[in-house]
Design an enzyme around this catalytic site. Structure first.
Site, mmCIF file in Angstrom:
data_model
loop_
_atom_site.group_PDB
_atom_site.id
_atom_site.type_symbol
_atom_site.label_atom_id
_atom_site.label_comp_id
_atom_site.label_asym_id
_atom_site.label_seq_id
_atom_site.Cartn_x
_atom_site.Cartn_y
_atom_site.Cartn_z
ATOM 1 N N ARG A 135 0.847 -1.186 0.000
ATOM 2 C CA ARG A 135 0.000 0.000 0.000
ATOM 3 C C ARG A 135 0.892 1.249 0.000
ATOM 4 N NH1 ARG A 135 -5.093 1.631 -1.150
ATOM 5 N NH2 ARG A 135 -6.147 2.724 0.525
ATOM 6 N N THR B 141 -9.971 0.345 -9.306
ATOM 7 C CA THR B 141 -8.895 -0.481 -8.757
ATOM 8 C C THR B 141 -8.889 -1.671 -9.676
ATOM 9 O OG1 THR B 141 -9.266 0.378 -6.533
ATOM 10 C CG2 THR B 141 -8.417 -1.852 -6.629
ATOM 11 N N THR C 232 -4.132 -0.706 -7.083
ATOM 12 C CA THR C 232 -4.933 0.475 -7.383
ATOM 13 C C THR C 232 -4.122 1.751 -7.502
ATOM 14 O OG1 THR C 232 -6.871 1.727 -6.606
ATOM 15 C CG2 THR C 232 -5.365 0.988 -4.925
ATOM 16 N N ASN D 79 -6.305 4.354 -6.965
ATOM 17 C CA ASN D 79 -7.482 4.960 -6.354
ATOM 18 C C ASN D 79 -8.466 5.383 -7.436
ATOM 19 O OD1 ASN D 79 -9.175 5.554 -4.309
ATOM 20 N ND2 ASN D 79 -8.278 7.514 -3.778
ATOM 21 N N ASP E 98 -7.796 8.281 0.442
ATOM 22 C CA ASP E 98 -8.315 7.158 1.229
ATOM 23 C C ASP E 98 -8.094 7.367 2.730
ATOM 24 O OD1 ASP E 98 -9.623 5.606 -0.571
ATOM 25 O OD2 ASP E 98 -8.030 4.136 -0.852
ATOM 26 N N SER F 271 -7.685 0.832 3.346
ATOM 27 C CA SER F 271 -8.172 0.352 2.053
ATOM 28 C C SER F 271 -9.388 -0.551 2.256
ATOM 29 C CB SER F 271 -7.051 -0.445 1.377
ATOM 30 O OG SER F 271 -7.531 -1.106 0.238
ATOM 31 N N SER F 272 -10.095 -0.811 1.173
ATOM 32 C CA SER F 272 -11.181 -1.792 1.194
ATOM 33 C C SER F 272 -10.835 -3.015 0.359
ATOM 34 C CB SER F 272 -12.453 -1.172 0.608
ATOM 35 O OG SER F 272 -12.873 -0.096 1.396
ATOM 36 N N GLY G 216 -13.662 -1.621 -6.755
ATOM 37 C CA GLY G 216 -14.977 -1.091 -6.389
ATOM 38 C C GLY G 216 -15.002 -0.288 -5.105
ATOM 39 N N GLY G 217 -13.845 0.197 -4.621
ATOM 40 C CA GLY G 217 -13.834 1.039 -3.415
ATOM 41 C C GLY G 217 -14.511 0.334 -2.259
HETATM 42 N N1 GLY Z 1 -8.442 2.974 -3.223
HETATM 43 C C1 GLY Z 1 -9.342 1.924 -3.010
HETATM 44 C C2 GLY Z 1 -9.034 1.092 -1.828
HETATM 45 O O1 GLY Z 1 -7.886 0.966 -1.476
HETATM 46 O O2 GLY Z 1 -9.917 0.552 -1.221
#
Ligand code: GLY
Length: 575
Positions: free
Chosen positions: A112, A386, A404, A406, A428, A457-458, A478-479
């Protein structure tokens, strides 16, 4: 005569089968980037790759044919995506890899992005203390220190082929170009104004005339960067010429990523977030991604509810899953962030008594308003661009990678002379803890900005084990919808007994606590929506598609069913 003909036919089929499973002994995969197509589903015996782009999936499978394992293929596929899928494939972003290796080891690798050394909690507040989301979402200041290249090299210790070989297809795709699809042309045309506005050097992605399907995109600067990485390893990105180009770009655009930030970036191996569900072991990513923990909470909150008897897309099942999603996301907003900087109460959040307690307010007859679940805390809205890739090989290695920038095309800033997009991952973070941003949502203190910290993050790259062997490899972009899409895909397979294809293609829905509304996509049953409205649920505007799930499921005969989402250009390849 009939017999002879049958035997001849059999021989022909055998030859064709041998040819298609032949090992590629050349040093570079042979892929025609000017005339290609992709398929949505393959059944394969030796290995499979599913990704957002046909060329990237082809690169991955060619690497398997050359003797690489699933980790080799995942590295080469990510590098190819950085060229052919600039919306989300990247060198200038970050990601997570979850792997289950043939020796039984599970790997969770965090690459990340991190906040630059001179980042600070209030860096996106204007003089009046208001959040300035333009700065956190677009341009130089929105970028975290990229992690992807460090991640690729960290994962390489599990690979078999030299890195120089794995990066070669990406170099060729960048140098010689590839033909773009209609959606790629549309994507580039849509961001033209931003590209002009947020770049100090005109990038190749800007053309005087509009991009068309069938145009060839050549990326010489990107090829140069890839060659430096090929020659000098991770230092070819974090030091030397590439680092110089990044920091110069920062200076021209008042960004803050420094030479030191780049040099200090480290990918981190973490302990995977694993849990059991009805005899399956589900392996996911721990913090700084909320994905594994959210999936754990949601699966456990339905475990005792006999959801399979309710039936797919039944009013009862959709309502139960909505309530579960709401509760998990309320916890996300309050408790989740980079665990290296904030004590995330993982055991409390996954404690069975705690989860049962959470479900006490669940009423199968009506909606539980989000205000009753947890007042005060708010949630950050994330962009949805992403990308995920799933890989499996015949040795028993399985790899799930979600990566990603973002936003689609990240910050829209391309590093001058280096040819790659920088992320806008700083958004984020909770750019102003406790206060809604311009989209009406933010996060809490757990996810406030600190130098060196990684933004929450998701992303939910996930591997499901059955009888202690890889069974499902899955993930999606998909965030904030990512964890709920993986939740629904797994419930579709495990509880509703669906094929991988149906589990991915059937219409999905999403609830994230705040805003207190259900998001649905095309195909969601109107009668269920109407019944839910009567029970007190609100709905946001219907969307064309939620997520782009890439899945590989191991069938009972040991073959791999690889399915690419039909919501985009995604493609499955196998051999
Ligand atoms: N930028 C999307 C995530 O990391 O969830």
């Amino acid at each position: 005569m009939q017999k002879k003909f049958t035997a001849f036919l059999f021989l022909l089929l055998l030859l064709a089968a041998c040819k298609s499973s032949q090992k590629n002994t050349s040093t570079t995969p042979v892929i025609n980037a000017y005339n290609y197509s992709g398929v949505k589903k393959v059944i394969a015996e030796n290995g499979a790759v599913v990704s957002a782009h046909p060329l990237a999936s082809k690169v991955g499978v060619e690497i398997l044919k050359m003797g690489g394992n699933a980790v080799d293929a995942a590295i080469a596929t990510q590098l190819a995506l950085a060229v052919v899928y600039p919306n989300a494939g990247n060198l200038g972003g970050g990601g997570f890899m979850v792997a289950r290796l043939s020796n039984g080891e599970t790997v969770a690798l965090d690459y990340r992005e991190m906040a630059p050394g001179s980042a600070h909690r209030d860096m996106y507040l204007d003089a009046n203390g208001n959040a300035d989301t333009d700065k956190s979402q677009l341009g130089h200041l929105s970028s975290g220190v990229p992690g992807t290249v460090a991640g690729l090299f960290a994962s390489h210790k599990y690979a078999k082929l030299p890195f120089e070989k794995l990066i070669q297809p990406a170099i060729e795709l960048a140098e010689k170009g590839f033909v773009i699809s209609a959606s790629e042309a549309r994507g580039l045309n849509n961001i033209k104004n931003d590209l002009v506005k947020y770049n100090t050097v005109r990038p190749v992605f800007v053309k005087n005339t509009a991009w068309q399907k069938g145009d060839t995109l050549v990326q010489k600067d990107l090829a140069g960067t890839l060659k430096r990485i090929q020659q000098f390893g991770a230092a070819g990105f974090y030091e030397g010429e590439t680092a110089r180009l990044i920091t110069e770009e920062m200076k021209r655009g008042t960004g803050i990523i420094s030479t030191e930030d780049l040099k200090n970036y480290k990918a981190k191996f973490r302990t995977a977030h694993s849990f059991d569900y009805k005899g399956y072991k589900i392996v996911g990513m721990p913090m700084p991604s909320s994905g594994g923990l959210l999936l754990h909470q949601m699966m456990k909150m339905i475990e005792d509810k006999n959801i399979s008897a309710m039936g797919f897309h039944s009013l009862q099942a959709v309502q139960l899953m909505t309530e579960v999603e709401r509760r998990a996301f309320a916890d996300r907003a309050e408790y989740m962030g980079d665990a290296d900087y904030y004590k995330v109460p993982v055991s409390m959040l996954t404690n069975e008594v705690y989860l049962q307690e959470r479900m006490k307010s669940y009423d199968p007859a009506k909606a539980t308003p989000s205000t009753m679940i947890k007042p005060g805390g708010l949630l950050q809205t994330e962009s949805e661009e992403t990308t995920h890739l799933s890989v499996i090989d015949k040795e028993g290695n399985a790899v799930a990678v979600t990566t990603t920038l973002n936003n689609s095309y990240g910050s829209r800033t391309v590093v001058g002379g280096a040819g790659f997009f920088l992320n806008d991952e700083m958004d984020d973070f909770s750019i102003k803890p406790g206060v809604p941003n311009m989209y009406g949502a933010v996060g809490g203190e757990a996810n406030a900005i600190k130098p060196g910290k990684r933004m929450l993050s998701s992303m939910t790259p996930t591997i499901v084990l059955k009888d202690n062997k890889p069974y499902i490899v899955v993930g999606t972009p998909g965030g904030t919808t990512i964890p709920t899409q993986i939740f629904q895909t797994l419930v579709n397979i495990i509880e509703f007994n669906m094929s991988a294809e149906d589990a991915v293609y059937k219409s999905k829905f999403h609830h994230q606590w705040l805003p207190d509304e259900i998001m649905t996509e095309k195909g969601f049953p109107a009668a269920v929506k109407e019944a839910l409205q009567k029970m007190g649920y609100s709905f946001s505007k219907e969307r064309g598609g939620i997520g782009r799930t890439e899945i590989i499921k191991v069938l009972s005969n040991g073959k791999f069913e690889a399915v690419a989402d039909n919501r985009g250009d995604d493609a499955a390849e196998g051999w």
